[in-house]
Motif scaffolding. Sequence first.
Motif, PDB file in Angstrom:
ATOM      1  N   LEU A 120       0.972  -1.167  -0.118  1.00 37.44           N
ATOM      2  CA  LEU A 120      -0.069  -0.007   0.165  1.00 37.44           C
ATOM      3  C   LEU A 120       0.936   1.272   0.020  1.00 37.44           C
ATOM      4  O   LEU A 120       0.476   2.271  -0.549  1.00 37.44           O
ATOM      5  N   GLN A 121       2.000   0.956   0.823  1.00 35.75           N
ATOM      6  CA  GLN A 121       2.824   2.437   0.720  1.00 35.75           C
ATOM      7  C   GLN A 121       3.305   2.709  -0.668  1.00 35.75           C
ATOM      8  O   GLN A 121       3.552   3.913  -1.125  1.00 35.75           O
ATOM      9  N   LEU A 122       3.677   1.416  -1.351  1.00 33.24           N
ATOM     10  CA  LEU A 122       4.194   1.520  -2.570  1.00 33.24           C
ATOM     11  C   LEU A 122       3.381   2.097  -3.793  1.00 33.24           C
ATOM     12  O   LEU A 122       3.555   2.918  -4.766  1.00 33.24           O
ATOM     13  N   GLN A 161      10.101  -3.253  -8.821  1.00 32.03           N
ATOM     14  CA  GLN A 161      11.558  -3.191  -8.205  1.00 32.03           C
ATOM     15  C   GLN A 161      11.730  -3.772  -7.022  1.00 32.03           C
ATOM     16  O   GLN A 161      12.585  -4.288  -6.474  1.00 32.03           O
ATOM     17  N   ALA A 162      10.771  -3.060  -6.304  1.00 31.57           N
ATOM     18  CA  ALA A 162      10.899  -3.521  -4.674  1.00 31.57           C
ATOM     19  C   ALA A 162      10.635  -5.126  -4.543  1.00 31.57           C
ATOM     20  O   ALA A 162      11.350  -5.816  -3.880  1.00 31.57           O
ATOM     21  N   TRP A 163       9.987  -5.772  -5.528  1.00 35.23           N
ATOM     22  CA  TRP A 163       9.823  -7.372  -5.345  1.00 35.23           C
ATOM     23  C   TRP A 163      10.920  -8.151  -6.423  1.00 35.23           C
ATOM     24  O   TRP A 163      11.041  -9.264  -6.346  1.00 35.23           O
ATOM     25  N   GLY A 164      11.864  -7.477  -6.852  1.00 35.69           N
ATOM     26  CA  GLY A 164      12.710  -7.797  -7.860  1.00 35.69           C
ATOM     27  C   GLY A 164      12.353  -8.647  -9.036  1.00 35.69           C
ATOM     28  O   GLY A 164      12.948  -9.454  -9.535  1.00 35.69           O
ATOM     29  N   VAL A 165      11.116  -7.751  -9.348  1.00 33.11           N
ATOM     30  CA  VAL A 165      10.571  -8.264 -10.898  1.00 33.11           C
ATOM     31  C   VAL A 165      10.900  -7.340 -11.963  1.00 33.11           C
ATOM     32  O   VAL A 165      10.907  -6.029 -11.742  1.00 33.11           O
ATOM     33  N   GLU A 166      11.489  -7.941 -12.916  1.00 30.83           N
ATOM     34  CA  GLU A 166      11.922  -7.050 -14.128  1.00 30.83           C
ATOM     35  C   GLU A 166      11.195  -7.478 -15.369  1.00 30.83           C
ATOM     36  O   GLU A 166      11.109  -8.947 -15.600  1.00 30.83           O
ATOM     37  N   ALA A 167      11.102  -6.605 -16.174  1.00 31.54           N
ATOM     38  CA  ALA A 167      10.211  -7.003 -17.507  1.00 31.54           C
ATOM     39  C   ALA A 167      11.410  -7.783 -18.566  1.00 31.54           C
ATOM     40  O   ALA A 167      12.692  -7.325 -18.409  1.00 31.54           O
ATOM     41  N   ILE A 168      11.124  -8.849 -19.316  1.00 32.25           N
ATOM     42  CA  ILE A 168      11.784  -9.317 -20.426  1.00 32.25           C
ATOM     43  C   ILE A 168      12.155  -8.489 -21.403  1.00 32.25           C
ATOM     44  O   ILE A 168      13.147  -8.474 -21.753  1.00 32.25           O
ATOM     45  N   ALA A 169      11.402  -7.791 -21.823  1.00 28.25           N
ATOM     46  CA  ALA A 169      11.656  -6.570 -23.112  1.00 28.25           C
ATOM     47  C   ALA A 169      10.532  -5.955 -23.075  1.00 28.25           C
ATOM     48  O   ALA A 169       9.191  -6.197 -22.802  1.00 28.25           O
ATOM     49  N   PRO A 170      10.775  -4.425 -23.307  1.00 28.03           N
ATOM     50  CA  PRO A 170       9.629  -3.603 -23.673  1.00 28.03           C
ATOM     51  C   PRO A 170       8.747  -3.782 -24.646  1.00 28.03           C
ATOM     52  O   PRO A 170       9.087  -4.461 -25.714  1.00 28.03           O
ATOM     53  N   VAL A 171       7.439  -3.506 -24.633  1.00 28.45           N
ATOM     54  CA  VAL A 171       6.436  -3.779 -25.774  1.00 28.45           C
ATOM     55  C   VAL A 171       7.084  -2.997 -27.003  1.00 28.45           C
ATOM     56  O   VAL A 171       7.285  -1.590 -26.799  1.00 28.45           O
ATOM     57  N   GLY A 172       6.806  -3.607 -27.982  1.00 27.00           N
ATOM     58  CA  GLY A 172       7.266  -2.936 -29.321  1.00 27.00           C
ATOM     59  C   GLY A 172       8.455  -3.278 -29.943  1.00 27.00           C
ATOM     60  O   GLY A 172       8.722  -2.797 -31.228  1.00 27.00           O
ATOM     61  N   VAL A 173       9.476  -3.692 -29.016  1.00 31.77           N
ATOM     62  CA  VAL A 173      10.860  -3.958 -29.422  1.00 31.77           C
ATOM     63  C   VAL A 173      10.880  -4.982 -30.388  1.00 31.77           C
ATOM     64  O   VAL A 173      10.166  -5.899 -30.098  1.00 31.77           O
ATOM     65  N   GLU A 174      11.827  -5.104 -31.343  1.00 35.56           N
ATOM     66  CA  GLU A 174      12.284  -6.435 -32.077  1.00 35.56           C
ATOM     67  C   GLU A 174      13.308  -7.179 -31.338  1.00 35.56           C
ATOM     68  O   GLU A 174      14.721  -6.462 -31.470  1.00 35.56           O
ATOM     69  N   ILE A 175      13.396  -8.308 -31.238  1.00 32.25           N
ATOM     70  CA  ILE A 175      14.380  -9.027 -30.631  1.00 32.25           C
ATOM     71  C   ILE A 175      14.443 -10.622 -31.111  1.00 32.25           C
ATOM     72  O   ILE A 175      13.519 -11.036 -31.855  1.00 32.25           O
TER      73      ILE A 175
END
Length: 217
Positions: A120-122, A161-175
């Motif tokens: 709730l604070q976040l 970020q507080a939970w250590g979760v990160e996105a695999i890749a941004p939406v729209g990029v080509e990989i």
Amino acid sequence: MPNIDFTQNLQDLMQSVGISSFKALSRAAGVSDRQILRLRRSQLEQMRVDVLLKLSLVLQIPLSELIATFSTGELIQEKATPTQELLQEIADLRKEYERSQLQLEQQRDILLQELQQSTLQLLESLLLQWPTAAQKAQENPQLAAVKIVPLVQKPLEKLLQAWGVEAIAPVGVEIPYDPQLHQLMEGHVQPGETVKVRYTGYLQGDKLLYRAKVSPV
């Protein structure tokens, strides 16, 4: 060496409750193979009461009957006097188990409350500003949606970020396509071929939470 008679007695009890092997009995009761061997050898004096209690529960017989079944006559006579002592020890063990379960439940409640409070604070800015922003958007359909995006995006980024979760890749990029990290929405591509991210996925450390949804370019 295990006693043949005691081993047969144990196998009969195991069969009555559908346990097929000594290894399975060990796992079901949460005791070591050595304890099972001691029972087959009638070495009850080397076994703790809590171990005997676990075995009696799994084999579905009273503790007193288990002791009588796997004891020699001499041992029964030696243990006959402190019967009340044994019963008291069993009662104490059960109370200790119940107390431990209660403590675990209380700890779970405390941890849940702490998690909710920190979350709730976040999300504080989102909780306070989003209702007003939503109302403004309803009153003014011409309001650019891009002005509302930061109200949601920034608190969500802080929480991840507080939970250590990160996105695999941004939406729209080509990989390059990686079937371990990407879920193909349509068509067919080979690993390494270029794909476009349609919905982002997430990692938490080394753990894959959600694969990113992609489509061929």
